[in-house]
Structure formats: structure tokens, C-alpha cells
Design an enzyme around this catalytic site. Sequence first.
Site, mmCIF file in Angstrom:
data_model
loop_
_atom_site.group_PDB
_atom_site.id
_atom_site.type_symbol
_atom_site.label_atom_id
_atom_site.label_comp_id
_atom_site.label_asym_id
_atom_site.label_seq_id
_atom_site.Cartn_x
_atom_site.Cartn_y
_atom_site.Cartn_z
ATOM 1 C CG ASP A 169 -48.235 7.372 40.884
ATOM 2 O OD1 ASP A 169 -48.486 8.656 42.105
ATOM 3 O OD2 ASP A 169 -48.349 7.369 39.081
ATOM 4 N NE ARG A 198 -37.114 11.610 35.486
ATOM 5 C CZ ARG A 198 -37.685 10.285 35.310
ATOM 6 N NH1 ARG A 198 -39.182 10.568 35.287
ATOM 7 N NH2 ARG A 198 -36.502 9.820 34.537
ATOM 8 C CG ASP A 218 -43.662 8.402 41.467
ATOM 9 O OD1 ASP A 218 -41.878 8.028 41.551
ATOM 10 O OD2 ASP A 218 -43.924 8.128 40.460
ATOM 11 C CG ASP A 252 -45.733 12.070 37.459
ATOM 12 O OD1 ASP A 252 -44.429 12.890 36.810
ATOM 13 O OD2 ASP A 252 -45.379 10.817 37.714
#
Length: 454
Positions: free
Chosen positions: A244, A324, A268, A272
Site C-alpha cells: 500500500d 493525522r 500512503d 500505520d
Amino acid sequence: MGRSLDILLFIVCLAIITPTLNANKLESSEYWKEQRPEFDSYWQEKAEIAKQDNHAAYFPDPYAVSGNFTASISEIITLKSSRRNLKGGKGEKCLATNPVDRCWRCDPNWAKNRQKLADCVQGFGRNTRGGKGGPIYVVTDPSDNELLDPKPGTLRHAVTRNGPLWIIFARSMLITLQQELIMTSNKTIDGRGVDVYIANGAGFTIQFVKNIIIHGIKIYNIQVRQGGMIIDSESHFGLRTRSDGDGISIFGSNNIWIDHVSMRNCTDGLIDAIMGSTAITISNSHFTDHNEVMLFGASDSYPEDKIMQITLAFNHFGKRLVQRMPRARFGFIHCVNNDYTHWEMYAIGGSMNPTIISEGNRFIGPENKFIGKDQINAKQITKREYADAKHWSSWQWRSINDEFLNGAFFVNSGPELKNRPFSRKDMIKAKPGSYVGRLTRYSGILVCRVGQPC
């Protein structure tokens, strides 16, 4: 109508000038349908073992962990530590300015005692040991040409060995990963003393494993790769679908420490953490040039992320970041003494009732933008998504001793922490956000020279 059109034009312009401005693929149902073929019996067995390990790594009283961490910060700043001498050997000045760095950086023999680093992690990842106890593995070859039978001396060969390893680098090098780098448990990647760049290719995949340390490297321009047959341990390889484009993807894993990395511009996310990952500390790192910086929890329909516990400490969220830092679902996030100097939309967001404790951070609000006669104001630090105030007002989002500059403001919710069931000792307050400049002064990769304090 005119105001709505202006705002729409602003969003479109922002998408054009920000190359990475797109939705995180991990949050789409199409992504998960695509991934399912990867989970053959081998990965299903690893997933079940990892799930048990993740629950074992979960701290039943997260407030005590975060409180003890902030106590050590206060101690080091007020020079109450027994190791308050700021010099290394032979009179060299030690430039360590926070308790994680003070654990190792003042030692001029750090290169001979590299594994001491594993004793220095704090926060929720405090039990991470990486490859401690294992042999030193020296990466001598920056190539990544063999995905099934990697050449000895390459990084891919190192991270797919079955036992604990402490991985270092013979010289400075640029490594372009041809496909995602899938790591096995009990590994440390230690870039101290040289310049190690992971760039222009795939990123790291930490999937259903434990005890991983990534320290002292730069990760940037990470791209999507199409997948294929890739080795993931000495005894197994399998078919992978397209990656990703994350810089570091933490998937169903625990006891992870990411320290002194510099990251920017991944397709991306930069980092994460999803699928029940927990016991994670991200510290002393520098992030720039990205849209969706960190995603903690990818799906509203995966409550297993309630065990997710992550500490963000002494990081610098720098230029050309959009949002974020992090965006969380379900878990417990402790943001302590980070420097938020830039954002374009918001800094900290979430949904599905995560607990977010913001303690001793510095937030510098962005300048207002004008589209025509309309002013776009993004000074609010927080963003609750997919919930109205009636629901999010009970979420535990608290700001403690943060410093707010240039109009930045944090919207608190939930009961004050003083009413929570823990002792006062466990929640000793960190130093206020006014100390953040000092605490984060050396965020990102360091220039370390053998024989001198780092």
C-alpha cells in the site's frame, strides 16, 4: 452557494499541491478483499499466535504506564536523576536532552555496546528488546534483487532470519526495496554511525511478529509495489498482493519501538498500526512532507483494536504535514512532549471512542488561509470523525500542560483525569509544553561518530 464553492475550490487546490493527499487504502473495504488471498494456513497460524502475544503485551492500567513515563521526564529535566552529569567520557559534552536519549547517548563506547539501546525504551513499548541477545549482523550490500533467495549481506536476508539479530550497516548506503520488506520477530535495525536511506521503493512490513526496533534510519519516497512471491522467513515464502505504500506498516504485532527515524513523502501513511497491534513506542523522530501521517486502527468494525496502546514521545511533526498526527480508533494513545509546528487540516483526530491523552506538547497553529473573501481557519488541533457532540463528549480526550501558540486550541472531552481510578503518583505530570524545544532538539536521525557520545 458562493462560500461553499470557494471551500470546494480550496480543497481541490490542496489536493493538487499535496502529492500524497488521498484516502488511506487500509480504510477501504476493497483493500481487505484484495488482501484475503494472502492469509493462507501459514499466516492464519501466525495470526493466532500473534493475537495471543498482543493480548499478553496489553497493559491493564495504561494510566500507570503513561504516568510513570511522564514522571521520568520531570526527573531528568529537574536534574534529580542520579545520572545528571551532562558529559560523556574524556570531557565530551553529551547532547542528550530527554530520558530515552540519556540512557545511551552519553556513552562514548555506544558502538561497542550497541545492544544497550534495547534497555532505553519507555512508554507502552517499554518491554521491546528487538534483537538483544542475538549476534550482530552486518549489512554490506544495498541491493535487493532476490525476493525468494536474498543474497547474504543484504537487509532482506538479515530481517528474514529466524533468530534474534542486531542488524547494523558496514557503510552509508541507499537501499531501494523492490517489494515490501517483511520482517521476522526479534530484530533490531540500527543505523547509528552511518547514513542509511530506505527510499524510492517499498517500505517495511511488521506483520504478526513481536520485538522489533527500528532506529537511526531515513525513510522517504516509499511507493506502491505490485507484489508477487516474497520470502518472509528462512522457511517460508508466499504470494503477496500489492503493497500500500506505507513507510512502516505494523499489522497484528506487539512490542515495537521506532526511534530517531526521519520520514517523509510515502504514498500512503508514514506509520500505520492496525489489526490489534499494541505495546508500541514512537519516539525522537522527525516527520515532514506528508498528508496522512499516522493511522492507528483502520476499521470501525474491528473492536480488537481496543487493546491498542501507543506512546508518541519527543517527536517533531514538521513542515508540510496535513493531518493525522495521529488519527486513532478504539485504542489508548499517549502523546507526550511532541512538537507540532505544522499542520494544514488538524493535528490529532479519531473515531470510535479512542482515549487520547495529550501531555506537555507544543502546538503552533497554522496561519489562516484565504480563498477569495473567505477565511479558512485550521487552528483547532482536534478532529472527531463520524460522530456528533452528543457521542464524542464522553470520549476521553484531555490536554494536560500543553502549550498553545498562534491561536491553536484543543477541544477536551470526557471526565477530568483526576477522577480516574489511579494513584496520584502514577500520573505525575510531565513538564509543560514550553520545554518541548529542548526535549525534541535532536529528533530524527543523529550524526553519531564512533568513540564519541552520540
